[in-house]
Motif scaffolding. Structure first.
Motif, PDB file in Angstrom:
ATOM      1  N   LYS A  96      16.604  50.143 106.140  1.00  0.00           N
ATOM      2  CA  LYS A  96      16.933  49.965 107.786  1.00  0.00           C
ATOM      3  C   LYS A  96      18.625  50.159 107.832  1.00  0.00           C
ATOM      4  CE  LYS A  96      16.854  45.785 110.248  1.00  0.00           C
ATOM      5  NZ  LYS A  96      15.760  44.173 110.833  1.00  0.00           N
ATOM      6  N   THR A 114      21.982  48.937 108.327  1.00  0.00           N
ATOM      7  CA  THR A 114      22.262  46.991 108.854  1.00  0.00           C
ATOM      8  C   THR A 114      23.899  47.200 109.285  1.00  0.00           C
ATOM      9  OG1 THR A 114      22.874  47.069 106.102  1.00  0.00           O
ATOM     10  CG2 THR A 114      20.982  46.353 107.367  1.00  0.00           C
ATOM     11  N   GLY A 115      24.563  47.767 108.918  1.00  0.00           N
ATOM     12  CA  GLY A 115      25.661  48.664 109.483  1.00  0.00           C
ATOM     13  C   GLY A 115      26.116  49.726 109.954  1.00  0.00           C
ATOM     14  N   THR A 142      26.718  51.011 105.597  1.00  0.00           N
ATOM     15  CA  THR A 142      25.096  50.328 104.495  1.00  0.00           C
ATOM     16  C   THR A 142      23.439  50.862 105.770  1.00  0.00           C
ATOM     17  OG1 THR A 142      25.775  48.268 105.578  1.00  0.00           O
ATOM     18  CG2 THR A 142      26.911  48.772 104.019  1.00  0.00           C
ATOM     19  N   ILE A 143      22.794  50.485 104.438  1.00  0.00           N
ATOM     20  CA  ILE A 143      21.427  50.633 105.042  1.00  0.00           C
ATOM     21  C   ILE A 143      20.905  50.329 103.082  1.00  0.00           C
ATOM     22  CG2 ILE A 143      19.457  51.761 104.630  1.00  0.00           C
ATOM     23  CD1 ILE A 143      21.156  54.744 105.636  1.00  0.00           C
ATOM     24  N   GLU A 144      20.148  49.216 104.061  1.00  0.00           N
ATOM     25  CA  GLU A 144      19.017  48.175 103.245  1.00  0.00           C
ATOM     26  C   GLU A 144      17.781  48.689 102.865  1.00  0.00           C
ATOM     27  OE1 GLU A 144      17.304  43.183 103.366  1.00  0.00           O
ATOM     28  OE2 GLU A 144      19.731  43.616 104.086  1.00  0.00           O
ATOM     29  N   THR A 161      21.444  46.887  98.508  1.00  0.00           N
ATOM     30  CA  THR A 161      22.424  47.558 100.063  1.00  0.00           C
ATOM     31  C   THR A 161      23.215  49.323  99.491  1.00  0.00           C
ATOM     32  OG1 THR A 161      22.989  45.881 101.030  1.00  0.00           O
ATOM     33  CG2 THR A 161      24.529  47.446 101.059  1.00  0.00           C
ATOM     34  N   GLY A 190      17.145  49.054 112.664  1.00  0.00           N
ATOM     35  CA  GLY A 190      18.271  48.070 113.136  1.00  0.00           C
ATOM     36  C   GLY A 190      19.066  49.695 113.930  1.00  0.00           C
ATOM     37  N   GLN A 197      21.034  47.122 116.753  1.00  0.00           N
ATOM     38  CA  GLN A 197      21.186  46.316 116.376  1.00  0.00           C
ATOM     39  C   GLN A 197      22.660  46.345 115.892  1.00  0.00           C
ATOM     40  OE1 GLN A 197      18.534  46.877 115.465  1.00  0.00           O
ATOM     41  NE2 GLN A 197      17.280  44.996 116.847  1.00  0.00           N
ATOM     42  N   VAL A 198      22.929  48.033 114.757  1.00  0.00           N
ATOM     43  CA  VAL A 198      24.531  48.370 115.221  1.00  0.00           C
ATOM     44  C   VAL A 198      24.986  48.778 116.049  1.00  0.00           C
ATOM     45  CG1 VAL A 198      25.756  50.176 113.358  1.00  0.00           C
ATOM     46  CG2 VAL A 198      23.954  48.479 112.421  1.00  0.00           C
TER      47      VAL A 198
END
Length: 461
Positions: free
Chosen positions: A118, A120-121, A124-126, A131, A274, A277-278
């Motif tokens: 997912k 997350t930034g 970044t991917i979780e 991370t 995500g 959201q990013v």
């Protein structure tokens, strides 16, 4: 700006055609690469799409050839289809190619991280609590089989293409909801394997995205093969019955069968990942990009079925390679979407590249467009194969060929030259000067170009 302190040069979310092509090319260019995949690398194309469906279609071709062997003076007896054996053959092809792709990941030293990723930034991917960071992120999460609000997919009576690939027997009567590429390919395969087939399509013709002449030829061939279809009719009701399914068409007409394939296209697999959201710009679930596949978020790219356009594996390959080379600073030329060849692997096959005639007339003006359609009746190899169809070329007056359209058995093998003709902006006279091998179906491209250039050989107007 992307984060220069991130762990990998490139982190890719999705191991399908676009994702792994990007991974391999980036690794070749000296970058450190991690690829995140929740299932098997290879994606839909290898495991649930291109490869297994074409294996199923080839099994159908063998069945048809056996039935028709007497036309060629060969004595053969058709005893039926063993779907267990067909599935074993199909799965064996997929398994062999999967092992090959796994080997390529090792050879390129690409780290594969198994798990659900997912975003997350921007860097970044979780993945299942871990991370993973990268200087560049590539979103390549693929697509899923769409359904309709009034149909519940149960995997038994109402099925998707994924279910259809694993049936343990040939349906006696199959209904196909959707007359696009997926729908007509399964209709063709099932008919060859012995099923009665009926297609329900809301648009005015089958494979409506193709040239109108290609649609007409496929519809003519389907009628000859006994494949029924209803075009221009959106169904009113779809329901399970005691022993199958029933589809109600406008006016109260019903179509019944023992299974219904819902083939209404594929949707982008982006929900809950995500992206929004990013801050990644989206449109109806698709990720929007510029000509270099960059999203509006710096350092984040996207490739494959989640990017608006034709959903084809080779498009994903090209986009993945383009992204890797763009990250490396090689300044690759933008991909011309019209220059991507398209094939529908029915019997007969439908292949095309560039603009269809209606699109060309809309773009350049009706009075500026010329076209020529060469019947395969004029082609010796097609006669040997006992196939009907054509090669059609569309050109701008005093300009290049802007579309190549073909219908016929095994005609997909000729679309490579069509791709070169379109992408190199060749004129009809340029192609007419080339010597095409006789007797081949490839020769039909040369003959069509000669006729379009005003110097036909084996045909006359």
């Amino acid at each position: 700006m992307s984060n220069p302190n991130a762990g990998y040069d490139v982190v890719i979310l999705g191991g399908g055609s676009g994702g792994y092509a990007c991974a391999f090319r980036a690794a070749e260019l000296g970058m450190s690469v991690a690829l995140i995949e929740k299932d098997k690398v290879g994606g839909t194309c290898l495991h649930r799409g291109c490869i297994p469906t074409k294996a199923l279609l080839h099994a159908g071709e063998v069945a048809d050839t056996t039935r028709e062997a007497g036309q060629f003076g060969v004595e053969a007896e058709f005893k039926g289809v063993d779907m267990g054996a067909v599935n074993k053959y199909k799965d064996g092809i997929v398994s062999g190619l999967y092992k090959g792709v796994q080997g390529l990941f090792k050879a390129h030293k690409v780290e594969v991280i198994n798990g659900y990723g997912k975003l997350t930034g921007p860097n970044t991917i979780e993945v299942d609590g871990r991370t993973v960071t990268g200087k560049n992120i590539v979103l390549a999460s693929g697509s899923y089989s769409k359904s309709l609000p009034n149909i519940e997919i149960d995997g038994e009576r109402f099925i998707t293409s994924e279910h259809a690939l694993n049936l343990d027997k040939v349906p006696e009567k199959a209904i196909v909801i959707g007359g696009g590429v997926i729908g007509v390919e399964f209709a063709s395969a099932w008919r060859s394997l012995g099923a009665e087939v009926e297609i329900v399509e809301g648009l005015p013709r089958l494979i409506a995205a193709e040239d109108a002449d290609s649609s007409k030829q496929l519809e003519r061939s389907f009628r000859k093969r006994g494949i029924k279809f209803h075009t221009g009719k959106f169904f009113e009701k779809a329901e399970a019955t005691a022993d199958g399914v029933r589809i109600t068409l406008p006016g109260g007409k019903t179509v019944e069968g023992d299974v219904a394939l819902v083939a209404v296209g594929r949707g982008p697999n982006t929900e809950g990942m995500g992206y929004e959201q990013v801050g990644v710009e989206m449109d109806r679930g698709f990720v929007l990009t510029d000509e270099h596949l960059r999203t509006n978020v710096a350092g984040v790219y996207a490739a494959g079925d989640i990017v608006p356009g034709v959903q084809l594996a080779h498009r994903g390959f090209a986009q993945g390679i383009h992204i890797a080379e763009h990250i490396a600073g090689l300044e690759p030329a933008p991909i011309d979407e019209k220059g991507i060849p398209r094939v529908t692997f029915t019997e007969p096959e439908v292949a095309s590249v560039g603009y269809n005639e209606d699109e060309a007339q809309e773009k350049w003006g009706k009075d500026k467009i010329k076209s020529y359609k060469l019947s395969l009746a004029a082609n010796g190899k097609s006669g040997i194969l006992k196939t009907q169809g054509f090669v059609k070329m569309v050109s701008v007056e005093d300009g290049p060929i802007v579309g190549v359209h073909m219908v016929g058995a095994r005609i997909s093998e000729q679309i490579g030259e069509g791709e070169l003709i379109y992408n190199w902006e060749a004129y009809a006279d340029d192609v007419a000067k080339l010597i095409h091998m006789h007797p081949t179906q490839n020769e039909a491209l040369g003959e069509a170009a000669m006729a379009l250039a005003g110097k036909p050989l084996h045909v006359h107007d």
